[in-house]
Write an enzyme that holds these catalytic residues in place. Sequence first.
Site, PDB file in Angstrom:
ATOM      1  N   ASP A  14       0.863  -1.165   0.000  1.00  0.00           N
ATOM      2  CA  ASP A  14       0.000   0.000   0.000  1.00  0.00           C
ATOM      3  C   ASP A  14       0.912   1.231   0.000  1.00  0.00           C
ATOM      4  O   ASP A  14       2.076   1.146   0.396  1.00  0.00           O
ATOM      5  CB  ASP A  14      -0.874  -0.054   1.256  1.00  0.00           C
ATOM      6  CG  ASP A  14      -1.648   1.217   1.458  1.00  0.00           C
ATOM      7  OD1 ASP A  14      -2.224   1.719   0.478  1.00  0.00           O
ATOM      8  OD2 ASP A  14      -1.670   1.714   2.601  1.00  0.00           O
ATOM      9  N   ASP A  16       0.081   5.135   0.877  1.00  0.00           N
ATOM     10  CA  ASP A  16      -0.024   6.100   1.985  1.00  0.00           C
ATOM     11  C   ASP A  16      -0.023   5.387   3.336  1.00  0.00           C
ATOM     12  O   ASP A  16      -0.851   4.521   3.595  1.00  0.00           O
ATOM     13  CB  ASP A  16      -1.305   6.933   1.834  1.00  0.00           C
ATOM     14  CG  ASP A  16      -1.351   7.653   0.488  1.00  0.00           C
ATOM     15  OD1 ASP A  16      -0.307   8.174   0.047  1.00  0.00           O
ATOM     16  OD2 ASP A  16      -2.440   7.685  -0.130  1.00  0.00           O
ATOM     17  N   ASP A  26      -8.062  14.195  12.487  1.00  0.00           N
ATOM     18  CA  ASP A  26      -8.978  13.442  13.358  1.00  0.00           C
ATOM     19  C   ASP A  26      -8.645  11.948  13.365  1.00  0.00           C
ATOM     20  O   ASP A  26      -9.549  11.106  13.298  1.00  0.00           O
ATOM     21  CB  ASP A  26     -10.443  13.646  12.905  1.00  0.00           C
ATOM     22  CG  ASP A  26     -10.837  15.111  12.903  1.00  0.00           C
ATOM     23  OD1 ASP A  26     -10.336  15.854  13.769  1.00  0.00           O
ATOM     24  OD2 ASP A  26     -11.625  15.512  12.020  1.00  0.00           O
ATOM     25  N   THR A  62      -2.411   1.039  -4.817  1.00  0.00           N
ATOM     26  CA  THR A  62      -2.973   2.155  -4.047  1.00  0.00           C
ATOM     27  C   THR A  62      -4.341   2.592  -4.563  1.00  0.00           C
ATOM     28  O   THR A  62      -4.537   2.739  -5.777  1.00  0.00           O
ATOM     29  CB  THR A  62      -1.974   3.345  -4.048  1.00  0.00           C
ATOM     30  OG1 THR A  62      -2.524   4.440  -3.307  1.00  0.00           O
ATOM     31  CG2 THR A  62      -1.614   3.819  -5.446  1.00  0.00           C
ATOM     32  N   GLN A  64      -6.705   5.651  -4.945  1.00  0.00           N
ATOM     33  CA  GLN A  64      -6.645   7.120  -4.900  1.00  0.00           C
ATOM     34  C   GLN A  64      -8.022   7.675  -5.294  1.00  0.00           C
ATOM     35  O   GLN A  64      -8.198   8.282  -6.359  1.00  0.00           O
ATOM     36  CB  GLN A  64      -5.527   7.653  -5.813  1.00  0.00           C
ATOM     37  CG  GLN A  64      -4.123   7.273  -5.360  1.00  0.00           C
ATOM     38  CD  GLN A  64      -3.755   7.888  -3.997  1.00  0.00           C
ATOM     39  OE1 GLN A  64      -4.180   8.991  -3.661  1.00  0.00           O
ATOM     40  NE2 GLN A  64      -2.977   7.160  -3.177  1.00  0.00           N
ATOM     41  N   CYS A 108     -11.146  -3.221  -8.998  1.00  0.00           N
ATOM     42  CA  CYS A 108      -9.770  -2.880  -8.614  1.00  0.00           C
ATOM     43  C   CYS A 108      -9.695  -2.168  -7.274  1.00  0.00           C
ATOM     44  O   CYS A 108      -8.643  -2.105  -6.662  1.00  0.00           O
ATOM     45  CB  CYS A 108      -9.081  -2.049  -9.700  1.00  0.00           C
ATOM     46  SG  CYS A 108      -9.518  -0.307  -9.712  1.00  0.00           S
ATOM     47  N   ARG A 109     -10.795  -1.598  -6.798  1.00  0.00           N
ATOM     48  CA  ARG A 109     -10.718  -0.808  -5.564  1.00  0.00           C
ATOM     49  C   ARG A 109     -10.605  -1.728  -4.356  1.00  0.00           C
ATOM     50  O   ARG A 109     -11.504  -2.535  -4.097  1.00  0.00           O
ATOM     51  CB  ARG A 109     -11.943   0.106  -5.462  1.00  0.00           C
ATOM     52  CG  ARG A 109     -11.963   0.965  -4.210  1.00  0.00           C
ATOM     53  CD  ARG A 109     -13.024   2.048  -4.309  1.00  0.00           C
ATOM     54  NE  ARG A 109     -13.511   2.470  -3.003  1.00  0.00           N
ATOM     55  CZ  ARG A 109     -12.854   3.323  -2.203  1.00  0.00           C
ATOM     56  NH1 ARG A 109     -11.696   3.830  -2.569  1.00  0.00           N
ATOM     57  NH2 ARG A 109     -13.368   3.658  -1.027  1.00  0.00           N
ATOM     58  N   LYS A 110      -9.496  -1.594  -3.622  1.00  0.00           N
ATOM     59  CA  LYS A 110      -9.344  -2.397  -2.414  1.00  0.00           C
ATOM     60  C   LYS A 110     -10.533  -2.141  -1.483  1.00  0.00           C
ATOM     61  O   LYS A 110     -10.931  -0.998  -1.376  1.00  0.00           O
ATOM     62  CB  LYS A 110      -8.031  -2.033  -1.683  1.00  0.00           C
ATOM     63  CG  LYS A 110      -6.768  -2.342  -2.480  1.00  0.00           C
ATOM     64  CD  LYS A 110      -5.497  -1.936  -1.724  1.00  0.00           C
ATOM     65  CE  LYS A 110      -5.275  -0.443  -1.692  1.00  0.00           C
ATOM     66  NZ  LYS A 110      -3.975  -0.046  -1.093  1.00  0.00           N
TER      67      LYS A 110
HETATM   68 MG   LIG Z   1      -2.678   3.359   3.354  1.00  0.00          MG
END
Ligand SMILES: [Mg+2]
Length: 185
Positions: A14, A16, A26, A62, A64, A108-110
């Site tokens: 991953d 970020d 937060d 990733t 995004q 494709c989106r985790k």
């Molecule tokens: Mg991350």
Amino acid sequence: MPEKSTSVRAVFLDRDGVINRALERDEKPYPPRCLAEFEIYPEVSAACAKLKAAGFVLVVATNQPDVGRGTLDQAIVEKIHAHMTAALPIDRVEVCYDAGQGRSDSDCRKPKPGMLLRAARELNINLARSWMVGDRWRDVDCGHAAGCKTIFVDRGYAEELRQKPNFTVKNLAEAVEIILFSPVK
Ligand SMILES: [Mg+2]
């Protein structure tokens, strides 16, 4: 067609919170908004080099979604990735720009495993002998869905996991020690 068994092992990373410091508000992580905010963690370069030396293929995977939501320019993400692949020995970058939130959610989106499956197909990766490292539940569940071992990097966010990771660590350097000394070969 059954998956061919290969000897190519990957570590899926991953971005970020694993490669680079996520911005936090937060107790929740957010992606950098520009190249100047993209700060690679100090341990990452040596950690990637160790994995490469051990023969692993390194694939960043990733989500995004801000691009899909129209709040972040895709060109900025591409610029960040050009910088990242110049700085680190990363073999491939898979990006999913889907907005999520019920608006667009492809395979494709985790936590869906599409990015890992595509990289595995094209690079001939044996997923059962590979690892997924990430800092959110979506990464852990994606890794499991792809049939990889999973390592959760615990950055202390206010977010619960869903599935249980195989291991929990503080950063990529610790993850690499687990991978290199794992009996799973
Ligand atoms: Mg991350």
